[in-house]
Design a protein around this motif. Structure first.
Motif, PDB file in Angstrom:
ATOM      1  N   ALA A  95       0.821  -1.221   0.000  1.00 54.99           N
ATOM      2  CA  ALA A  95       0.000   0.000   0.000  1.00 54.99           C
ATOM      3  C   ALA A  95       0.847   1.259   0.000  1.00 54.99           C
ATOM      4  CB  ALA A  95      -0.902  -0.006   1.230  1.00 54.99           C
ATOM      5  N   LYS A  96       2.128   1.144   0.367  1.00 53.61           N
ATOM      6  CA  LYS A  96       3.031   2.305   0.412  1.00 53.61           C
ATOM      7  C   LYS A  96       2.389   3.488   1.118  1.00 53.61           C
ATOM      8  CE  LYS A  96       5.531   0.091  -3.017  1.00 53.61           C
ATOM      9  NZ  LYS A  96       5.149  -1.186  -3.660  1.00 53.61           N
ATOM     10  N   ARG A  97       1.830   3.254   2.308  1.00 57.95           N
ATOM     11  CA  ARG A  97       1.179   4.316   3.035  1.00 57.95           C
ATOM     12  C   ARG A  97       2.182   5.122   3.852  1.00 57.95           C
ATOM     13  NH1 ARG A  97      -2.426   2.729  -0.186  1.00 57.95           N
ATOM     14  NH2 ARG A  97      -4.591   2.470   0.434  1.00 57.95           N
ATOM     15  N   GLY A  98       1.693   6.137   4.550  1.00 56.45           N
ATOM     16  CA  GLY A  98       2.535   6.995   5.378  1.00 56.45           C
ATOM     17  C   GLY A  98       1.968   8.392   5.427  1.00 56.45           C
ATOM     18  N   ASP A  99       1.637   8.868   6.636  1.00 53.07           N
ATOM     19  CA  ASP A  99       1.023  10.190   6.805  1.00 53.07           C
ATOM     20  C   ASP A  99       1.329  10.647   8.233  1.00 53.07           C
ATOM     21  OD1 ASP A  99      -0.809  12.441   6.673  1.00 53.07           O
ATOM     22  OD2 ASP A  99      -1.868  11.347   5.103  1.00 53.07           O
ATOM     23  N   ILE A 100       0.887  11.823   8.628  1.00 57.70           N
ATOM     24  CA  ILE A 100       1.135  12.244  10.009  1.00 57.70           C
ATOM     25  C   ILE A 100       0.520  11.221  10.966  1.00 57.70           C
ATOM     26  CG2 ILE A 100       1.258  14.692   9.402  1.00 57.70           C
ATOM     27  CD1 ILE A 100      -1.536  15.074  10.583  1.00 57.70           C
ATOM     28  N   ASN A 102      -1.664  10.713  13.507  1.00 57.24           N
ATOM     29  CA  ASN A 102      -3.057  10.314  13.721  1.00 57.24           C
ATOM     30  C   ASN A 102      -3.675   9.731  12.441  1.00 57.24           C
ATOM     31  OD1 ASN A 102      -3.462  12.857  12.378  1.00 57.24           O
ATOM     32  ND2 ASN A 102      -5.494  13.026  13.313  1.00 57.24           N
ATOM     33  N   THR A 103      -3.138  10.118  11.287  1.00 54.73           N
ATOM     34  CA  THR A 103      -3.656   9.613  10.021  1.00 54.73           C
ATOM     35  C   THR A 103      -3.078   8.237   9.702  1.00 54.73           C
ATOM     36  OG1 THR A 103      -3.842  11.896   9.292  1.00 54.73           O
ATOM     37  CG2 THR A 103      -4.016  10.216   7.605  1.00 54.73           C
ATOM     38  N   MET A 106      -5.056   5.745  11.363  1.00 51.80           N
ATOM     39  CA  MET A 106      -6.282   5.391  10.625  1.00 51.80           C
ATOM     40  C   MET A 106      -5.992   4.349   9.546  1.00 51.80           C
ATOM     41  SD  MET A 106      -9.120   6.890  11.486  1.00 51.80           S
ATOM     42  CE  MET A 106      -9.690   8.212  12.555  1.00 51.80           C
ATOM     43  N   TYR A 107      -4.865   4.532   8.835  1.00 55.92           N
ATOM     44  CA  TYR A 107      -4.490   3.528   7.821  1.00 55.92           C
ATOM     45  C   TYR A 107      -4.213   2.176   8.473  1.00 55.92           C
ATOM     46  CZ  TYR A 107      -4.021   6.782   3.851  1.00 55.92           C
ATOM     47  OH  TYR A 107      -4.267   7.673   2.842  1.00 55.92           O
ATOM     48  N   ARG A 109      -5.554   1.006  11.131  1.00 55.99           N
ATOM     49  CA  ARG A 109      -6.862   0.385  11.438  1.00 55.99           C
ATOM     50  C   ARG A 109      -7.469  -0.255  10.200  1.00 55.99           C
ATOM     51  NH1 ARG A 109     -10.135   4.942  14.801  1.00 55.99           N
ATOM     52  NH2 ARG A 109      -8.357   5.444  16.120  1.00 55.99           N
ATOM     53  N   ALA A 110      -7.390   0.455   9.066  1.00 58.36           N
ATOM     54  CA  ALA A 110      -7.960  -0.079   7.819  1.00 58.36           C
ATOM     55  C   ALA A 110      -7.296  -1.409   7.471  1.00 58.36           C
ATOM     56  CB  ALA A 110      -7.771   0.924   6.681  1.00 58.36           C
ATOM     57  N   GLN A 114      -9.911  -3.626   9.611  1.00 53.68           N
ATOM     58  CA  GLN A 114     -10.932  -3.859   8.585  1.00 53.68           C
ATOM     59  C   GLN A 114     -10.583  -5.135   7.821  1.00 53.68           C
ATOM     60  OE1 GLN A 114     -13.824  -2.494   7.623  1.00 53.68           O
ATOM     61  NE2 GLN A 114     -13.824  -1.126   9.381  1.00 53.68           N
ATOM     62  N   ASP A 129       7.039   9.543  13.115  1.00 53.23           N
ATOM     63  CA  ASP A 129       5.641   9.479  13.558  1.00 53.23           C
ATOM     64  C   ASP A 129       4.712   8.954  12.466  1.00 53.23           C
ATOM     65  OD1 ASP A 129       6.409  12.395  12.824  1.00 53.23           O
ATOM     66  OD2 ASP A 129       4.244  12.421  12.592  1.00 53.23           O
ATOM     67  N   SER A 130       5.172   8.949  11.221  1.00 52.69           N
ATOM     68  CA  SER A 130       4.350   8.403  10.133  1.00 52.69           C
ATOM     69  C   SER A 130       4.464   6.879  10.046  1.00 52.69           C
ATOM     70  CB  SER A 130       4.741   9.034   8.791  1.00 52.69           C
ATOM     71  OG  SER A 130       6.006   8.580   8.350  1.00 52.69           O
TER      72      SER A 130
END
Lengths: 269, 269
Positions: A95-100, A102-103, A106-107, A109-110, A114, A129-130
């Motif tokens: 998924a190559k995710r990464g954000d601040i 709290n975000t 959320m990823y 959790r998904a 989910q 923190d990401s």
């Protein structure tokens, strides 16, 4: 899943193959394409055919997102199917995710709640923190270090004033965030001898290695420079297995292709 | 949307506010929480209340993905609602995507075709071929340059042997991939005077600026060091507007908060 469990699965199967479920509706056999849940039906057949020969599955989320809500439903079905029928398999959300912080939470959790993935690929550009929200007991962040594509040369190889390259800084700095029980790294099979430089910094971690097959990387080189005492490698193959054949015999052809890679791998385990 | 159209909308509205639709089901007013499509109903009310005072909306995809298929359906509803009712608004998918070329192309399809977003935030770590699929006529890649979080210090500020910092290299190198008509950059409001260094490299591009409000950035500093002749700024505010009030008057409170920011912005336009 723990590192020890993953290693034991690899030993039992004599395979460190990860099958990349990058399922493109336009590339699956025509006779399946118009049926209900075609992507899931295709995945199910591929999974049943290849499970004896691999230790992990890796759906790339882009392929499911591009089909909208319906695609994501079939991704969930796919993950649940593997979980229920092949509980020994390690399941990676590419998924190559990464954000601040709290975000990223959320990823996480998904991906972990989910859908019950074991691991997720994470981009390091936004720093500590990401990444940290993806580290949970038994769950893994797989950080991009040295990718397999041409664009890996644009920033990852940049040397700082002390001669440290960016991918090395990512490897070194992230040692403060987690350990070999909850972090892995992406190192592309096309990077050849650079695996030795990676291993100087992280001798014990698992590496997720894309880029053999269609992208041209060599399995032998990856093993020579990248393998450690507990294997330490999950080598991905996607297109070469998924689309080995476009007839009604696609699943048998995928199995044959996966078995061929497994037999190659078994020699080194 | 073209750069000129975006600038004209900003001038007409006297606002360069972007409302971040980071809708968390746990934070929306209780009386809405158990209704059908609660997130969409909340977004709809927020959009109707704030549209006169902003130039853009930015749902962060993590918040929708964490609610699974149902969350993504409500994201699609939200984008379609803005498109149909406020066609002048610029709609940004805050997704921080980026993968090898053929995979980024899949993400671009998800974001531009499944949902009709104008723009998407993109992580630069994987380089040119991971970014280019997001550049289309009238569609924008918004590249992470200097983010607002603490982790931005981990890699983005690293100097190479010539004294160029990584975020500067990202700004400079990406000039070869696109131009001010299809690329923007994320620069966090918390970065203060570094906006001046950013503007030395990209005087004409729009910047997407998160981090005022909850994260502590100053709007005045952003304007002083970051504004250009065609405004060149989209400043985001999320939590401060969305959760201004938790009673039945939440939408009026959100409107009041957005209007306050707009009135501040109008002084500088």
């Amino acid at each position: 899943m723990t590192k020890q469990q993953l290693y034991e699965n690899i030993r039992r199967k004599k395979s460190f193959l990860c099958v990349g479920l990058d399922t493109d509706i336009k590339k699956i056999p025509e006779f399946l394409r118009n049926g209900e849940d075609a992507v899931f039906q295709f995945n199910k057949a591929i999974i049943d055919a290849t499970a004896p020969f691999c230790a992990a599955y890796k759906p790339n989320l882009a392929f499911y997102e591009s089909a909208g809500v319906d695609g994501l439903r079939q991704l969930s079905q796919t993950v649940a199917y593997i979980r229920a029928n092949y509980p020994e398999q390690f399941i990676i959300a590419d998924a190559k995710r990464g954000d601040i912080g709290n975000t990223s939470e959320m990823y996480a959790r998904a991906i972990y709640e989910q859908d019950d993935f074991d691991a997720v690929t994470v981009a390091p550009y936004m720093g500590e923190d990401s990444v940290k929200p993806f580290l949970r007991t038994g769950k893994w962040a797989i950080l991009l270090a040295l990718t397999s594509n041409k664009g890996s040369l644009d920033f990852q190889m940049t040397e700082d004033a002390h001669g440290e390259r960016l991918f090395e800084k990512v490897l070194r700095k992230s040692q403060q965030w987690g350990d070999a029980e909850n972090m892995m790294y992406v190192v592309g099979a096309t990077q050849g001898r650079l695996f030795a430089d990676v291993r100087k910094i992280i001798p014990d971690h698992f590496l997720l290695v894309p880029g053999i097959g269609a992208q041209g990387g060599s399995l032998e080189e990856v093993v020579r420079y990248g393998m450690n005492a507990q294997c330490g490698l999950l080598v991905n193959s996607s297109r070469q297995i998924l689309y080995a054949d476009s007839s009604e015999r696609f699943a048998e052809a995928a199995a044959a292709e996966a078995e061929k890679v497994r037999n190659e791998m078994a020699k080194w385990l």
